[in-house]
Structures are given as C-alpha cells and as structure tokens.
Design a protein around this motif. Structure first.
Motif, PDB file in Angstrom:
ATOM      1  N   THR A  40      83.316  77.465   6.304  1.00 59.57           N
ATOM      2  CA  THR A  40      82.920  75.751   5.792  1.00 59.57           C
ATOM      3  C   THR A  40      82.160  74.574   4.428  1.00 59.57           C
ATOM      4  O   THR A  40      82.077  75.766   3.410  1.00 59.57           O
ATOM      5  N   HIS A  41      82.392  73.652   4.604  1.00 59.69           N
ATOM      6  CA  HIS A  41      81.814  73.078   3.289  1.00 59.69           C
ATOM      7  C   HIS A  41      81.272  71.824   4.339  1.00 59.69           C
ATOM      8  O   HIS A  41      82.237  71.380   5.644  1.00 59.69           O
ATOM      9  N   ARG A  42      80.448  71.071   3.307  1.00 65.74           N
ATOM     10  CA  ARG A  42      79.620  69.886   3.614  1.00 65.74           C
ATOM     11  C   ARG A  42      80.579  69.060   3.337  1.00 65.74           C
ATOM     12  O   ARG A  42      80.903  68.765   2.498  1.00 65.74           O
ATOM     13  N   TYR A  49      78.931  70.365   8.284  1.00 62.48           N
ATOM     14  CA  TYR A  49      80.013  70.968   8.245  1.00 62.48           C
ATOM     15  C   TYR A  49      80.754  71.452   9.157  1.00 62.48           C
ATOM     16  O   TYR A  49      80.999  71.514  10.308  1.00 62.48           O
ATOM     17  N   VAL A  50      82.264  71.701   8.363  1.00 58.35           N
ATOM     18  CA  VAL A  50      83.512  71.823   8.967  1.00 58.35           C
ATOM     19  C   VAL A  50      84.289  72.853   8.319  1.00 58.35           C
ATOM     20  O   VAL A  50      84.158  72.619   6.649  1.00 58.35           O
ATOM     21  N   SER A  51      85.307  73.767   9.278  1.00 58.81           N
ATOM     22  CA  SER A  51      85.868  74.188   8.885  1.00 58.81           C
ATOM     23  C   SER A  51      86.996  74.157   8.436  1.00 58.81           C
ATOM     24  O   SER A  51      87.602  72.493   8.082  1.00 58.81           O
ATOM     25  N   GLU A  52      87.319  75.273   6.718  1.00 58.85           N
ATOM     26  CA  GLU A  52      88.651  74.150   6.262  1.00 58.85           C
ATOM     27  C   GLU A  52      89.904  74.312   7.462  1.00 58.85           C
ATOM     28  O   GLU A  52      90.838  73.431   6.615  1.00 58.85           O
ATOM     29  N   CYS A  68      85.045  65.352   7.574  1.00 57.32           N
ATOM     30  CA  CYS A  68      85.123  65.721   9.356  1.00 57.32           C
ATOM     31  C   CYS A  68      86.199  65.052   9.423  1.00 57.32           C
ATOM     32  O   CYS A  68      86.494  65.191  11.218  1.00 57.32           O
TER      33      CYS A  68
END
Length: 85
Positions: A40-42, A49-52, A68
């Motif tokens: 996950t990245h912010r 936070y979103v997943s790749e 996002c």
C-alpha cells in the motif's frame, strides 16, 4: 424407519456444522497473510492509503506516485504547475 432417517439427518447436519466451523478457521489464516502481502502507498494529496492494484499511478522525474483517484492526480499536477521555480 422414520427414526432411522431422523438420526441420519441429525448426524449429517452435525457433520456439516463441524466441517463448516473448521474450514472457517483455516480460511481466516490464509486471508490474513494475503492482506499483509499487498503493498500500500499513501496518496500525497488526500493521505488515503491505496493498494498498488487499485491505485492510479503518476510519474514525476522517473519516480512513481500512487493516487486514490484521477481527481487527486489532477490536483497533484495543478500543485506542481503553481509551484514557484
């Protein structure tokens, strides 16, 4: 004869309940491992936070940024355009 059928039905239902309870525990262990493995990245704009897999990816000077939504990506680009050089 009816008693025999009733006993057979009760035993079958009991068996299915036991199987369902034991399978539920095994799947919880498997899915918890998958959740931890997802990167996950912010989002730099809104902080979510979103997943790749679900992210909208933008690049700036060869570096990847994860967003996002397209709205956040566009806001990020607008912020870059308005920065003093």
């Amino acid at each position: 004869m009816i008693r025999l059928l009733m006993w057979g039905l009760l035993i079958y239902i009991g068996y299915r309940v036991v199987v369902a309870l034991t399978k539920g525990k095994k799947t919880e262990i498997k899915t918890s491992g998958k959740r931890d493995a997802a990167a996950t990245h912010r989002d730099p704009v809104c902080g979510v936070y979103v997943s790749e897999e679900d992210a909208v990816v933008g690049r700036l000077e060869g570096e990847r940024h994860y967003f996002c939504s397209m709205n956040c990506l566009e806001k990020f680009r607008e912020q870059l355009d308005h920065k003093p050089s």
